[in-house]
Design a protein around this motif. Structure first.
Motif, PDB file in Angstrom:
ATOM      1  N   ASN A   1      20.411  95.481  27.782  1.00  0.00           N
ATOM      2  CA  ASN A   1      21.005  96.589  28.521  1.00  0.00           C
ATOM      3  C   ASN A   1      19.923  97.282  29.343  1.00  0.00           C
ATOM      4  O   ASN A   1      18.843  97.565  28.839  1.00  0.00           O
ATOM      5  CB  ASN A   1      21.678  97.579  27.551  1.00  0.00           C
TER       6      ASN A   1
ATOM      7  N   SER B   1      27.327  94.105  27.280  1.00  0.00           N
ATOM      8  CA  SER B   1      28.607  94.615  26.762  1.00  0.00           C
ATOM      9  C   SER B   1      29.321  93.571  25.928  1.00  0.00           C
ATOM     10  O   SER B   1      29.920  93.897  24.893  1.00  0.00           O
ATOM     11  CB  SER B   1      29.512  95.043  27.921  1.00  0.00           C
ATOM     12  N   TYR B   2      29.266  92.320  26.361  1.00  0.00           N
ATOM     13  CA  TYR B   2      29.922  91.257  25.613  1.00  0.00           C
ATOM     14  C   TYR B   2      29.192  90.994  24.293  1.00  0.00           C
ATOM     15  O   TYR B   2      29.819  90.716  23.271  1.00  0.00           O
ATOM     16  CB  TYR B   2      30.013  89.974  26.436  1.00  0.00           C
TER      17      TYR B   2
ATOM     18  N   ASN C   1      25.702  89.095  29.063  1.00  0.00           N
ATOM     19  CA  ASN C   1      26.158  90.439  29.357  1.00  0.00           C
ATOM     20  C   ASN C   1      26.019  91.298  28.093  1.00  0.00           C
ATOM     21  O   ASN C   1      26.575  90.964  27.043  1.00  0.00           O
ATOM     22  CB  ASN C   1      27.624  90.348  29.810  1.00  0.00           C
TER      23      ASN C   1
ATOM     24  N   TYR D   1      37.654  93.248  21.781  1.00  0.00           N
ATOM     25  CA  TYR D   1      36.996  94.464  21.298  1.00  0.00           C
ATOM     26  C   TYR D   1      38.024  95.515  20.869  1.00  0.00           C
ATOM     27  O   TYR D   1      37.899  96.107  19.796  1.00  0.00           O
ATOM     28  CB  TYR D   1      36.069  95.037  22.376  1.00  0.00           C
TER      29      TYR D   1
ATOM     30  N   ASP E   1      21.790 102.900  25.631  1.00  0.00           N
ATOM     31  CA  ASP E   1      23.224 103.136  25.507  1.00  0.00           C
ATOM     32  C   ASP E   1      23.526 103.646  24.100  1.00  0.00           C
ATOM     33  O   ASP E   1      23.273 102.949  23.114  1.00  0.00           O
ATOM     34  CB  ASP E   1      23.974 101.832  25.783  1.00  0.00           C
TER      35      ASP E   1
ATOM     36  N   ASP F   1      37.523  92.613  26.548  1.00  0.00           N
ATOM     37  CA  ASP F   1      38.158  93.905  26.298  1.00  0.00           C
ATOM     38  C   ASP F   1      39.259  93.816  25.250  1.00  0.00           C
ATOM     39  O   ASP F   1      39.346  94.665  24.358  1.00  0.00           O
ATOM     40  CB  ASP F   1      38.718  94.491  27.595  1.00  0.00           C
TER      41      ASP F   1
ATOM     42  N   ASP G   1      27.527  93.266  22.610  1.00  0.00           N
ATOM     43  CA  ASP G   1      27.923  94.398  21.773  1.00  0.00           C
ATOM     44  C   ASP G   1      29.298  94.149  21.168  1.00  0.00           C
ATOM     45  O   ASP G   1      29.508  94.361  19.974  1.00  0.00           O
ATOM     46  CB  ASP G   1      27.926  95.689  22.595  1.00  0.00           C
ATOM     47  N   SER G   2      30.221  93.692  21.995  1.00  0.00           N
ATOM     48  CA  SER G   2      31.570  93.422  21.497  1.00  0.00           C
ATOM     49  C   SER G   2      31.544  92.393  20.376  1.00  0.00           C
ATOM     50  O   SER G   2      32.210  92.577  19.347  1.00  0.00           O
ATOM     51  CB  SER G   2      32.477  92.921  22.623  1.00  0.00           C
TER      52      SER G   2
END
Length: 170
Positions: free
Chosen positions: A138, A109-110, A107, A65, A142, A62, A112-113
């Protein structure tokens, strides 16, 4: 106020449990602060949480990002997100989750980051595989993932591919 309520709650006897609840509240506050566009306040909280738990993949991801998305501390963003992926892999291995033999089930999300951080750093060609992998991993389509991919593809002078990604985003 909520933190004070928890801190003063005499029914919560276990000090470690109290600290964990308060840290969870603080982490939740970072999302609210980002929605309010209070980037500096959110990052201060994440930095404090990361100081307490330097190997926490969520905090690393987080913060990396948010900094990249806001063009701050760009020299540290990639390192933070790569650490998030690494620490997440370690946690899943400890939990003995089922992963492919040759590649961890990262993951989305990670991923993507990391793709977004690489894009913001101008490492466009390196960013694409992470975005495609994030989309693949995913569970649900998304919009943000496709939007990020489209932005990257446009910078790579691939307007047709960018348009397709953005259509999927919509």
């Amino acid at each position: 106020a909520l933190i004070d309520l928890v801190d003063n709650d005499e029914e919560i006897k276990d000090k470690d449990q109290k600290v964990e609840i308060i840290d969870d509240i603080r982490y939740s506050m970072t999302g609210v602060l980002m929605e309010m566009r209070k980037v500096d306040e959110a990052t201060k909280i994440l930095e404090a949480l990361l100081k307490k738990e330097p190997d926490n993949p969520t905090f690393n991801n987080d913060l990396g990002y948010i900094w990249a998305d806001n063009n701050k501390n760009m020299d540290k963003c990639e390192q933070l997100v790569r650490k998030a992926l690494e620490e997440d892999r370690k946690l899943r291995a400890k939990a003995k989750e089922k992963v492919a033999a040759d590649e961890p089930d990262d993951n989305a999300s990670y991923l993507d980051s990391l793709g977004w951080v690489l894009f913001k750093l101008g490492k466009l060609k390196e960013a694409v595989p992470f975005m495609l992998d994030a989309i693949k991993r995913n569970k649900e389509p998304d919009a943000t993932l496709y939007d990020h991919l489209g932005d990257i593809q446009l910078e790579l002078k691939q307007p047709g591919e960018a348009r397709e990604a953005w259509k999927k985003s919509l």
